[in-house]
Design an enzyme around this catalytic site. Sequence first.
Site, PDB file in Angstrom:
ATOM      1  N   GLU A 116       4.021 -19.921  -3.778  1.00  0.00           N
ATOM      2  CA  GLU A 116       3.059 -20.865  -4.363  1.00  0.00           C
ATOM      3  C   GLU A 116       1.713 -20.223  -4.703  1.00  0.00           C
ATOM      4  OE1 GLU A 116       2.628 -24.772  -2.775  1.00  0.00           O
ATOM      5  OE2 GLU A 116       4.786 -25.139  -2.675  1.00  0.00           O
ATOM      6  N   HIS A 142       1.325 -24.800   5.477  1.00  0.00           N
ATOM      7  CA  HIS A 142       2.494 -24.131   6.058  1.00  0.00           C
ATOM      8  C   HIS A 142       2.041 -23.143   7.129  1.00  0.00           C
ATOM      9  CE1 HIS A 142       5.908 -25.052   3.153  1.00  0.00           C
ATOM     10  NE2 HIS A 142       4.869 -25.663   2.615  1.00  0.00           N
TER      11      HIS A 142
END
Length: 662
Positions: free
Chosen positions: A369, A646
């Site tokens: 990402e 995350h």
Amino acid sequence: MVLYTSPFPNSFLSVLHSFSWGLIFPCYWLADRLVASFVPTTYEKRQRADDPCYFHALCIIITTPIYLALLVASLPFALIGFLLWSPLQSARRPYIYSRLEDKNHANGATLLTEWKAAGNGKSFCFGSANVCLLPDSLARFNNVFNTQARAKEIGRRIRNGASRPQIKIYIDSPTNTSISAASFSSLVSPQGGDSTNRTVNAGIKRTTSMEYKGDNSGSNNSEDSREDKGGAGEPNEGEENTCIVRINGEDNGHVSDIETDTVNGQAHASGPAEPSLEGDAEISKTSNHKQKEGDSGSLDSYSASRESLVKVRVGDGTVDQSTVNNKLLYKASIMKKTSVRKKKHTDETFDHEISAFFPANLDFLCLQEVFDKRAAEKLKEQLHHYFEYILYDVGVYSCHGCCSFKFVNSGLLFASRYPVMDAAYHCYPNGRGTDSLASKGALFLKVQVGSTPQDQRIVGYISCTHLQAIAGDTTVRCEQLDMLQDWLSEFRKSTSSSSTANPEELVAFDVICGDLNFDNCSSEDKLEQQHSLFTHYKDPCRIGPGEDKPWAIGTLLDPEGLYDEEVCSPDNLQKVLESEEGRKGYLVYPTSKNHSSSQKGRKASLKGNGRRIDYMLYTEEGLYLEWKVEVEEFSFITQLAGLTDHLPVAMRLMVSTGEDDP
């Protein structure tokens, strides 16, 4: 294979692309800011809690018409730029390869020595993280913001954590094979020159990694390292940037003073002493000290990490306790706060922990990402202080190479301390929904990690991927896992220059890492859990389909709690995740058809340790037959607390050559 150092084959296309993007960018930036103004994060909501309610509304009322007017004015230019930009993507290369030519700026790269595969084996450390570097308006839907500043801070924290010293503690004790907290706190930092031949009481403030300044210039650190190595023998292979501490104790296992020898970063301790808790008391004070620039992830913070010291190797055979000292090797990167964390599961063959820092001597890093191109540049600049080789802006745009139009790249980024020999990228053609707008795929890399005395190259394979994210798309993810295996097999065949009869290359490891967007415990992910990938590759955290090891925890954080005081710093998040109740409060948990869709309801009723969707897999298939690969340690990392939703993960593999291995 030639690695692409520029996105286009010639300068004319590069200039034309820059011109077209220059026409598009004002419209893109204005649209991003307009949407972002209507999507506040929980952090911003709390900041505005004390302000008059009408102040923010007034700002939106004033800025919205301005943004809209400028956006409309920029649309014609953006349309012209798009008509130029889109056809150019057919000539665009799938990644940009960046190599740091001036090694003086890379703290880590200058410390590498070529592995000759003679004598001891060598360990390699791999890291993976989803860093959520989307355009700011989209990142806010995950409750993170300020993408450009986050990119720079993420890179700084990673390189600071990886470039700190790796500490190895050798204990010589006839009867006591444990280390007390007082013994830990007596260790001194190998970085300061004034610590030479200094005697320190066992109760002083803990130092070592906490006082290591990863932000210092690479040239100074490199010179110090060379001077340190000059007065001692060469370090063992795989022990770059390592501090060796030797402690000789009596029967009671206590130590009193330490003689610090800065040569080769070794400290020696001997003699009995009374343990002291003064060090623990002082750490309690400093843990609440105002943190310095760079937030709590910075190594300038004196708050102690709670990373455990658990690596133990004991020689085979019986030992006479009265005459012979057992030698135990404790490998650690930071001091434990009050006591040594012991393994809860003694049948485990490797170390596992929740760490406040990235592992020392991190060799390979795979990120997902990294969609924003400006953020990717800032991140790359920071990572180049430690990693010499980086591949970024990976993927395809427009309709080139995939079935649907791609607005953003794959978001993959790879960084390495070892030379990259070959690289290949493939785009998943079956993306659905919003995922189809990104060129999600897989990046395959071949790296050279050494050579044998017979001039055979020692290589490794690393695959980085990001699968379909939409819940319920199990069939799509399984198809992508099938393609991942096929592409990897093709990549290994096409890049191999060896034959069984005359091997020119020896394969040391084959690792897959990335965000797979399914966990091993959710009832809705059973199809992925039983995929054939897990018959060829091993997951260190997994027992079998639907069952994780008890120490494994989830890697997906609840976005709503990212800025809570309890988890906003690496140390705080580490403490919270070490308790079951803390995990239930701040991790997303596996879904179950038997429970309601309410997130809080699931947390209260479901057992487990959260959704683990970020994976590190390795295989023993296709490697050099005479070598053995095993996991040495596995870590869940909290150093990026407050910067992404995350948890990064890291795995250290030991490649044993079978020659004089301990």
